[in-house]
Design a protein around this motif. Structure first.
Motif, short mmCIF file in Angstrom:
data_model
loop_
_atom_site.label_atom_id
_atom_site.label_comp_id
_atom_site.label_asym_id
_atom_site.label_seq_id
_atom_site.Cartn_x
_atom_site.Cartn_y
_atom_site.Cartn_z
N UNK A 1 0.74 -1.07 -0.12
CA UNK A 1 -0.09 -0.04 -0.05
C UNK A 1 0.87 1.21 0.21
N UNK A 2 1.97 1.37 1.03
CA UNK A 2 2.81 2.10 0.66
C UNK A 2 3.51 2.82 -0.20
N UNK A 3 3.85 1.35 -1.18
CA UNK A 3 4.55 1.39 -2.40
C UNK A 3 3.83 1.99 -3.55
N UNK A 4 2.17 1.90 -3.86
CA UNK A 4 1.67 2.84 -4.82
C UNK A 4 1.42 3.69 -3.97
N UNK A 5 1.43 4.45 -2.46
CA UNK A 5 1.32 5.71 -2.53
C UNK A 5 2.23 6.49 -3.00
N UNK A 6 3.26 5.59 -2.83
CA UNK A 6 4.76 6.74 -3.37
C UNK A 6 5.01 5.67 -4.68
N UNK A 7 4.12 6.12 -5.26
CA UNK A 7 3.86 5.67 -6.83
C UNK A 7 2.78 7.19 -7.72
N UNK A 8 1.46 6.67 -6.55
CA UNK A 8 0.76 7.90 -7.14
C UNK A 8 1.58 9.37 -6.54
N UNK A 9 2.19 9.59 -5.25
CA UNK A 9 2.25 10.72 -5.33
C UNK A 9 3.85 11.24 -6.26
N UNK A 10 4.46 10.08 -6.58
CA UNK A 10 5.49 10.74 -7.81
C UNK A 10 5.18 10.94 -8.91
N UNK A 11 3.54 10.19 -9.24
CA UNK A 11 3.04 11.39 -10.31
C UNK A 11 2.88 12.10 -10.55
N UNK A 12 1.84 11.96 -9.00
CA UNK A 12 1.98 13.40 -9.35
C UNK A 12 2.40 14.26 -9.79
N UNK A 13 4.21 14.54 -8.82
CA UNK A 13 5.17 15.12 -8.44
C UNK A 13 5.06 15.58 -9.94
N UNK A 14 5.85 14.72 -10.94
CA UNK A 14 5.47 14.43 -12.18
C UNK A 14 4.52 15.36 -13.27
N UNK A 15 3.60 15.08 -12.74
CA UNK A 15 2.44 16.19 -13.14
C UNK A 15 2.53 17.55 -13.63
N UNK A 16 2.62 17.30 -12.05
CA UNK A 16 2.57 19.04 -11.19
C UNK A 16 4.51 19.89 -11.90
#
Length: 307
Positions: free
Chosen positions: A27-42
């Motif tokens: 779950x933490x891995x997915x949350x980190x992946x989602x956070x990184x994806x948002x960071x890339x988009x931002x």
């Protein structure tokens, strides 16, 4: 080559039941992946809105590309690991032989080559084999590997040529990872600077409070000393008065003369000892030394916020 004690966690080839810890890490891995994806988009959005930022990103991308092109194979060893992923599939991964396990090498999660699921955490691992890469390839492999160490990982710490996914195609992700780690390190540095500043402010406030309390304690000690001196002088005054009454009853002569001289000296001495012989005033508080302030500082040190 230095000796390394390789570690294992479970037996990947045997039947395995996922634990609550495995579910939590996934779950933490997915949350980190989602956070990184948002960071890339931002970040991409910011680059589109800010040409200067876009230019800095382009320069970073070019620097990474130049770095990749300058890689030369070195005389080193590779350790192969058999790992079980969260999805249940078993694959092989590689790391430099100096790492005792794949987790230490930064391989917390990987894309499963069997089912294609991304960010699958490693739930079990065991050493498989190691291979020494020769100093010179008899047949060029055209394979490159990029290992990014240091900083806070956001996605992957290691990238390499894989079937259907060359390292050149991963340069954007590598550049993004470098940027994210740099920005995280800068935020951490700024946070540490601000924390140190806030700590110094609290220490300076504690020092000021300690000086006030020290001055108050000094004045109280001075007051208590004056009260004791007054009581002492009062007792001596009563004694001198009693002696005077006795001497006045003595007949004239040398003994009376000597006694009267003593009374004159004693009265003068008592007046000098009596603190009420002069108007009261606040004492001059001396500059405190570090050890003078220590009793009023609690857990703080008088020598600085980090002492």
């Amino acid at each position: 080559m230095r000796e390394v004690e390789y570690r294992s966690s479970g037996v990947p080839l045997e039947e395995y039941e996922l634990t609550r810890g495995d579910h939590r890490r996934q779950k933490q891995s997915k949350e980190i992946s989602e956070w990184a994806r948002r960071q890339v988009e931002e970040d991409y959005a910011k680059c589109r809105a800010d040409p200067e930022r876009a230019e800095r990103r382009r320069q970073a991308f070019e620097n990474v590309a130049k770095l990749m092109q300058s890689f030369k194979k070195a005389d080193h060893e590779i350790m192969r690991w058999r790992v079980r992923l969260y999805c249940g599939h078993i694959i092989e991964t590689e790391a430099h032989y100096t790492y005792p396990d794949p987790l230490s090498a930064g391989s917390y999660g990987r894309r499963c080559s069997e089912c294609g699921k991304d960010r699958q955490t490693i739930v079990g691992f065991e050493p498989s084999s190691w291979v020494r890469i020769p100093r010179f390839d008899h047949t060029p492999s055209e394979r490159l590997r990029f290992v990014l160490s240091g900083g806070q990982p956001h996605r992957a710490s290691e990238s390499a040529d894989t079937p259907g996914h060359s390292l050149e195609e991963q340069l954007a992700e590598i550049s993004q990872e470098v940027t994210l780690r740099g920005e995280a390190a800068e935020r951490r540095r700024q946070d540490e600077i601000e924390a140190a500043r806030q700590k110094r402010i609290r220490w300076e406030a504690a020092m000021e409070e300690a000086r006030i309390r020290y001055a108050e304690a000094y004045c109280i000690r001075h007051l208590e000393a004056q009260e004791a001196a007054w009581r002492h002088a009062t007792g001596l005054t009563e004694y001198v008065s009693a002696v005077r009454v006795r001497v006045e009853a003595m007949p004239p002569g040398q003994a009376r003369t000597d006694a009267e001289a003593w009374i004159s000296w004693a009265a003068t001495t008592v007046e000098r000892l009596d603190p009420l012989s002069s108007p009261p005033r606040l004492p001059d508080v001396p500059e405190p030394r570090a050890d003078d302030l220590r009793p009023f500082l609690g857990h703080w040190s008088p020598y600085g916020p980090t002492s």
